[in-house]
Design an enzyme around this catalytic site. Structure first.
Site, short mmCIF file in Angstrom:
data_model
loop_
_atom_site.label_atom_id
_atom_site.label_comp_id
_atom_site.label_asym_id
_atom_site.label_seq_id
_atom_site.Cartn_x
_atom_site.Cartn_y
_atom_site.Cartn_z
CG ASP A 1 -1.88 -5.52 -2.91
OD1 ASP A 1 -3.09 -5.42 -2.67
OD2 ASP A 1 -0.99 -5.09 -2.15
CG HIS B 1 -3.51 -0.35 -2.79
ND1 HIS B 1 -2.39 -1.07 -3.07
CD2 HIS B 1 -3.87 -0.70 -1.52
CE1 HIS B 1 -2.06 -1.81 -2.03
NE2 HIS B 1 -2.94 -1.61 -1.08
NE ARG C 1 2.48 -9.06 5.47
CZ ARG C 1 1.22 -9.24 5.06
NH1 ARG C 1 0.48 -10.20 5.60
NH2 ARG C 1 0.70 -8.47 4.14
CB CYS D 1 -0.99 0.04 1.15
SG CYS D 1 -1.25 -1.49 2.01
CG HIS E 1 -6.05 -1.76 1.31
ND1 HIS E 1 -4.74 -1.42 1.46
CD2 HIS E 1 -6.75 -0.89 2.09
CE1 HIS E 1 -4.64 -0.40 2.31
NE2 HIS E 1 -5.85 -0.07 2.70
CD GLN F 1 -0.41 -8.79 -0.27
OE1 GLN F 1 -0.02 -7.67 -0.54
NE2 GLN F 1 -1.13 -9.05 0.79
CE LYS G 1 -11.37 -8.49 7.63
NZ LYS G 1 -10.18 -9.22 7.89
ZN LIG Z 1 -3.05 -2.45 0.78
#
Ligand SMILES: [Zn+2]
Ligand SMILES: [Zn+2]
Length: 624
Positions: free
Chosen positions: A367, A369, A347, A318, A498, A365, A452
């Site tokens: 991912d 945004h 992580r 992010c 996200h 990910q 979410k």
């Molecule tokens: Zn994010």
């Protein structure tokens, strides 16, 4: 496991949990008949069955299971009643001192030492009780089923060592796991499912099919995608990317590290440090501290409080995407801005939790945004759900549900205006209803910064897999001071979404390997076609067909070895190759190939060009 269940929690035990816990008593009874010296400690029901921890001289091995199970069946057949008896603390202690608790008889000189300790742990004023079935008396608050005959559909699963209430200083115990069901059919179904899961285990298939490798020298939880696994990942990424393009996403690339200050602004640092790789200090800081003979604590504290600058392996994408958004001025007319990246994050998982592709320390990910106006949130959420639906349906995973985490209307811990929350929550609900997805609402489960959506997929053998999330965020845009110019010519704070609906490519690929048992649909298969010449005489023609398929963009190989055709077919099947083209003299003469499918067997002889045309359609349409 060391937490004691309160009486209230015990009363909420489901029927199946009662049955399983009762089966633990039956198992203890059986063990005592075989080894009367056994000292029992603690035996709760668990998600997949039950266990009991105990201490005794004989070490149980799987070779003992049959004998113990036979004894358990006898106890079940005797149909003993589970009898509850309330006793005083003194009575309980006297029973334990005599070795009677967790025993079939009194055992002079062998007091029930774990039970004595457990009695001490029962809070003052709480009713102490025991349950008796046949000769077996155990310290227990229940609840139980009525009779031991209910516990006849049992199976011992495994044995391991454990510590009394998880405490290493108390010496080692044996833990015997079993499972129990209400009927023979349900037990068999469960055992079949376990068998099936073992067959599909992505760690084993990943090794056999040469998809990925984990190497101690590289590090635990760090996946090395081998060429075949990389082909699967690429096909998956291409598919998702094509869908993102259609939905108006822009792809970006960002580095794997960022400055600590960036994560101080986002709030990822110094919080959550235990789930991240340690910070990377700058070289001159390290040199300066070394000159000063400073301690590690000085360094760590200085990095945490910002005295020293450093870098971090990114735990999230992010902040990088936010900086891309913030690098330009935005008018409401530019929104939404949708930035997508297959972004790799790191992580720190405990090493005990690592395994295969599902628990890792570095993962990529899917991912993205989205930066939008409050009014655009609803539409963007529909877009996110649409994409998930498309991808899952294409993969034949139509059995999934979503979990909506909403705010607790009574609480005031949330950032963002209540009006915007109402709008976002209504939007989420509407989106799942429009798409006809099964969903549950969980009040109070939302993060403080926004509601979410989580996705849970059921695979072919009925197991639930938690995938990724779509998260609305009213917080980070404020922390990073983001803005756009509205129709009123005034600056406004955008809302961020996200979304990484499939979680990570590692986990999702692990799921796909198990779901398909390594038999990927043709569009996803690392090797789509294998050409099998019957002998050297047809090798040249086989090379030509292989070249033609490769030219058409098919992932094809040729089996040049001198094995008999039967062995070649068997090898292709083991490698889960969807199509095998067998080529003998007759086929070469006729310009045909004899087509076999790994599951459908013999598909007959077909002209080469016709086969290629159909294959390309199958791949393009991503047929299952
Ligand atoms: Zn994010
Ligand atoms: Zn009990």
């Amino acid at each position: 496991m060391s937490e004691r269940k309160t009486l209230e929690e015990r009363h909420q035990m489901t029927d199946l949990e009662r049955l399983r816990h009762s089966s633990a008593h039956v198992m203890a009874t059986a063990i005592l008949r075989l080894w009367p010296d056994a000292q029992f400690a603690y035996g709760p029901p668990i998600e997949t069955g039950f266990y009991y921890d105990f201490e005794m001289a004989h070490r149980i091995t799987p070779d003992d299971f049959e004998k113990i199970e036979a004894e358990m069946k006898k106890v079940a057949k005797e149909n003993q009643k589970f009898e509850y008896k309330a006793i005083s603390r003194e009575e309980a202690k006297a029973l334990a001192e005599s070795g009677r608790l967790g025993g079939l008889t009194e055992r002079p000189g062998n007091p029930s030492r774990f039970k004595l300790d457990l009695i001490d742990k029962i809070p003052e004023g709480e009713q102490i009780s025991c349950f008796q079935n046949g000769d077996f008396i155990d310290l227990c608050a229940g609840p139980h089923v009525g009779y031991t005959s209910k516990c006849k559909n049992v199976k011992l699963m495994s044995v391991s060592s454990s510590f009394y209430l998880g405490d290493e200083s108390k010496g080692q115990l044996q833990r015997l796991y079993g499972t129990a069901f209400e009927s023979k059919e349900l037990l068999e179904e469960h055992l079949n499912r376990l068998e099936e899961a073992k067959k599909r285990d992505h760690r084993r298939l990943g090794r056999e099919l040469q998809l990925f490798h984990i190497d101690e020298a590289v590090g635990q939880g760090l996946i090395l995608w081998k060429p075949k696994g990389a082909l699967v990942r690429r096909a998956l990424q291409d598919f998702i990317t094509a869908e993102l393009d259609k939905q108006g996403y822009s792809q970006v690339f960002t580095p794997h590290i960022g400055k600590l200050d960036l994560y101080r602004t986002s709030g990822h640092f110094p919080y959550y440090q235990e789930s991240q790789f340690p910070a990377i200090a700058e070289r001159d800081v390290l040199e300066k501290l070394a000159d000063e003979d400073a301690t590690c604590a000085t360094l760590i504290n200085g990095l945490s409080d910002g005295t020293y600058e450093g870098y971090m392996l990114k735990p999230m994408n992010c902040p990088h995407h936010i900086k891309i958004f913030a690098s330009e001025h935005h008018s409401y007319r530019d929104l939404p801005v949708r930035l997508a990246e297959f972004g790799t994050v790191y992580r720190w998982e405990q090493s005990g939790e690592l395994g295969g592709m599902t628990r890792v320390r570095g993962f990529t990910q899917d991912d993205a945004h989205l930066f939008c106006t409050p009014d655009q949130v609803a539409q963007e959420l529909v877009g996110c759900l649409d994409l998930v639906k498309k991808v899952l349906n294409t993969l034949g995973m139509d059995n999934y549900r979503v979990r909506l985490s909403l705010r607790d209307p009574e609480s005031d811990k949330y950032v963002g205006s209540p009006e915007n929350w109402d709008k976002a929550e209504a939007a989420i609900r509407q989106a799942v209803q429009v798409l006809g997805v099964e969903y549950t609402e969980e009040l109070g489960e939302a993060a403080f910064y926004g509601p979410k959506i989580d996705f849970v997929v059921k695979d072919v053998i009925g197991r639930d897999w938690q995938l990724g999330t779509v998260q609305v965020d009213y917080n980070l845009p404020v922390r990073f001071n983001l803005s756009y110019v509205g129709a009123d010519n005034q600056p406004h704070v955008p809302v961020m979404i996200h979304r990484a609906p499939f979680g990570s490519l590692e986990r999702f690929t692990g799921l796909l390997i198990e779901h398909f048992e390594g038999k990927f649909p043709t569009w996803l298969a690392p090797e789509q076609v294998r050409v099998l010449p019957i002998s050297d005489k047809t090798l040249e023609a086989a090379e030509e067909i292989t070249a033609k398929l490769a030219e058409a963009g098919v992932r094809v190989s040729i089996d040049r070895c001198s094995d008999k055709i039967g062995a070649k077919i068997r090898n292709s099947r083991l490698d889960r190759v969807p199509y095998m083209l067998v080529l003998g003299a007759r086929e070469v003469e006729e310009g045909t190939v004899s087509v076999r499918h790994r599951d459908k067997d013999d598909l007959g002889t077909r002209p080469v060009d016709e086969f290629i045309a159909d294959l390309l359609t199958e791949i393009r349409e991503r047929k299952l």
